[in-house]
Design a protein around this motif. Sequence first.
Motif, mmCIF file in Angstrom:
data_model
loop_
_atom_site.group_PDB
_atom_site.id
_atom_site.type_symbol
_atom_site.label_atom_id
_atom_site.label_comp_id
_atom_site.label_asym_id
_atom_site.label_seq_id
_atom_site.Cartn_x
_atom_site.Cartn_y
_atom_site.Cartn_z
ATOM 1 N N PRO A 206 0.813 -1.236 0.000
ATOM 2 C CA PRO A 206 0.000 0.000 0.000
ATOM 3 C C PRO A 206 0.835 1.270 0.000
ATOM 4 O O PRO A 206 0.529 2.224 -0.729
ATOM 5 C CB PRO A 206 -0.823 -0.124 1.294
ATOM 6 N N ALA A 210 1.009 4.106 -3.034
ATOM 7 C CA ALA A 210 0.656 5.504 -2.749
ATOM 8 C C ALA A 210 1.790 6.447 -3.137
ATOM 9 O O ALA A 210 1.576 7.459 -3.821
ATOM 10 C CB ALA A 210 0.327 5.658 -1.262
ATOM 11 N N SER A 213 2.502 6.530 -6.985
ATOM 12 C CA SER A 213 1.416 7.142 -7.755
ATOM 13 C C SER A 213 1.557 8.656 -7.785
ATOM 14 O O SER A 213 1.368 9.285 -8.829
ATOM 15 C CB SER A 213 0.059 6.747 -7.156
ATOM 16 N N GLY A 269 2.635 8.078 5.910
ATOM 17 C CA GLY A 269 1.254 8.014 5.463
ATOM 18 C C GLY A 269 0.476 9.274 5.809
ATOM 19 O O GLY A 269 -0.329 9.772 5.006
ATOM 20 N N LEU A 272 1.723 12.030 3.434
ATOM 21 C CA LEU A 272 1.197 11.809 2.078
ATOM 22 C C LEU A 272 -0.271 12.241 1.979
ATOM 23 O O LEU A 272 -0.690 12.857 0.994
ATOM 24 C CB LEU A 272 1.328 10.329 1.712
ATOM 25 N N THR A 273 -1.037 11.912 3.020
ATOM 26 C CA THR A 273 -2.447 12.316 3.035
ATOM 27 C C THR A 273 -2.582 13.831 3.070
ATOM 28 O O THR A 273 -3.371 14.426 2.315
ATOM 29 C CB THR A 273 -3.155 11.696 4.253
ATOM 30 N N SER A 276 -1.500 15.344 -0.291
ATOM 31 C CA SER A 276 -2.518 15.158 -1.329
ATOM 32 C C SER A 276 -3.647 16.167 -1.164
ATOM 33 O O SER A 276 -4.149 16.728 -2.157
ATOM 34 C CB SER A 276 -3.083 13.731 -1.250
ATOM 35 N N VAL A 364 -4.669 9.238 -4.991
ATOM 36 C CA VAL A 364 -3.449 9.176 -4.176
ATOM 37 C C VAL A 364 -3.783 9.359 -2.701
ATOM 38 O O VAL A 364 -3.257 8.663 -1.820
ATOM 39 C CB VAL A 364 -2.438 10.238 -4.641
ATOM 40 N N SER A 366 -6.557 8.625 -1.149
ATOM 41 C CA SER A 366 -7.199 7.416 -0.627
ATOM 42 C C SER A 366 -6.170 6.338 -0.304
ATOM 43 O O SER A 366 -6.231 5.689 0.753
ATOM 44 C CB SER A 366 -8.206 6.882 -1.655
ATOM 45 N N LEU A 367 -5.207 6.149 -1.200
ATOM 46 C CA LEU A 367 -4.140 5.167 -0.944
ATOM 47 C C LEU A 367 -3.303 5.569 0.268
ATOM 48 O O LEU A 367 -2.878 4.720 1.054
ATOM 49 C CB LEU A 367 -3.243 5.044 -2.177
ATOM 50 N N SER A 368 -3.085 6.872 0.427
ATOM 51 C CA SER A 368 -2.309 7.353 1.566
ATOM 52 C C SER A 368 -3.033 7.067 2.878
ATOM 53 O O SER A 368 -2.409 6.701 3.877
ATOM 54 C CB SER A 368 -2.046 8.856 1.427
ATOM 55 N N THR A 371 -2.547 3.486 3.689
ATOM 56 C CA THR A 371 -1.206 3.310 4.253
ATOM 57 C C THR A 371 -1.173 3.723 5.717
ATOM 58 O O THR A 371 -0.591 3.034 6.573
ATOM 59 C CB THR A 371 -0.192 4.160 3.454
#
Length: 424
Positions: A206, A210, A213, A269, A272-273, A276, A364, A366-368, A371
């Motif tokens: 995951p 993230a 991407s 994580g 990254l969130t 994004s 991205v 959502s994937l973060s 994670t």
Amino acid sequence: MLTVTTVVLMAAASAPSPIYPLYRRRWDFSVTLLTVVFAVYVVGLLGALLLLGPVSDRLGRRPVLLAALLLATASTAIFWTAGGVLSLVVARTVQGLATGTAVGALAAGLVDLSPSQRPHAGTTVTAVGTSVGLAASAAVVGLLVESVAHPDTCVFPVLTCVFLLLTVAVWYIPETAAPAPDAPPRFRPSVRVPPGSRHRFLAAVPALVAGWSVTGLFLALTPSVVTGVLHVRRGAAGGMDIAALFLAGGLGGMWSARHTVRRATLLGGALLTLGSAGLAVAITLPSPYVYACGAVVAGLGVGLTYNGNLRAIGEVTTAQSRSGVFSAVYVVSYAALSLPALAAGFLTPVWGLRTTSLVYVAFVGSLSLITLVHAAGSPAGGHVHRGTSTVPTGRTAATKRTKRADVCHSPSGGDGPTSGSRGH
């Protein structure tokens, strides 16, 4: 020398990105075709990883790197003489083959050479070297785009000469993986993760998806987003945003080395969130300054999660499987780099660049979040590095004692540590 090779290969990979808007104006092609040019690089790279990823475990690191550097030289020479979109497609395909041939051997060789008192130095150098190469090239080429009419005629001759010099230098480096004469390499599509490494590998997926991407978003679309959505006319702006992402990624990779794998992935994580969300706000407003801040925050998250997971995977590999396992990591990473960007390229004519970019950033984000949730739910433990010492924490110390006991009663061979391998 392996570190320099990693940096230069990554620099060559990001060098075309700031020049893409110039190529589009010069040869009049669409954003969709631009993402195809970007994607064929990854197709070549994944093909090389699937066919050649584990080969350096059997042939040795040096011959594989020599072949990769010759391919890289050919790719930059094609860029140098490019006369149209077809030349770009050929150059990027050959460049992908070169990178895919090299990355597994480079990562494994750096781990091979890690000192025993700092077993994670190789994975840290791999992660940071990747970010530094991508960042430096994007920044330099971005400045050239603004100041020189034909930056490609400056960049690619220099890279061609550098790759030739690296080929000569690698010829003289010591071999770190003895060739196995009784096990000839099999050139068939396969990437195998041994059972002993599989749990750590799957846990890292995951975060890898993230991080890579968002990397694909910047390499494939950011120069177009900066000019078409954020309305910035300076030619250097797109390259600077790419450089900001990767420079922050390098800093995040170094920062990750001070934390356990769980803590690095958890913090990564979260960043990254947050990054994004910042990119989404920047595209909505629009604001180039918020976009740059989002790039920095997301880059820190990429570096933390990427290096943390490379460390975790490196701990459970042996010299006989290391190149293959790292090649599997790169297969996942580069698939995440290319497939969302390619999908965005085909959706842009339908939805428009602004809407497509927002959907991409939401993907991205959502994937973060996945994670972040995964890292929060994983057990505490890992290694915290202070200088040259390694301090087991939490469950890791008990796990290591159990593993040592198991090794004493296990037969030689397989995927566990043996008397002839270096465990991490």
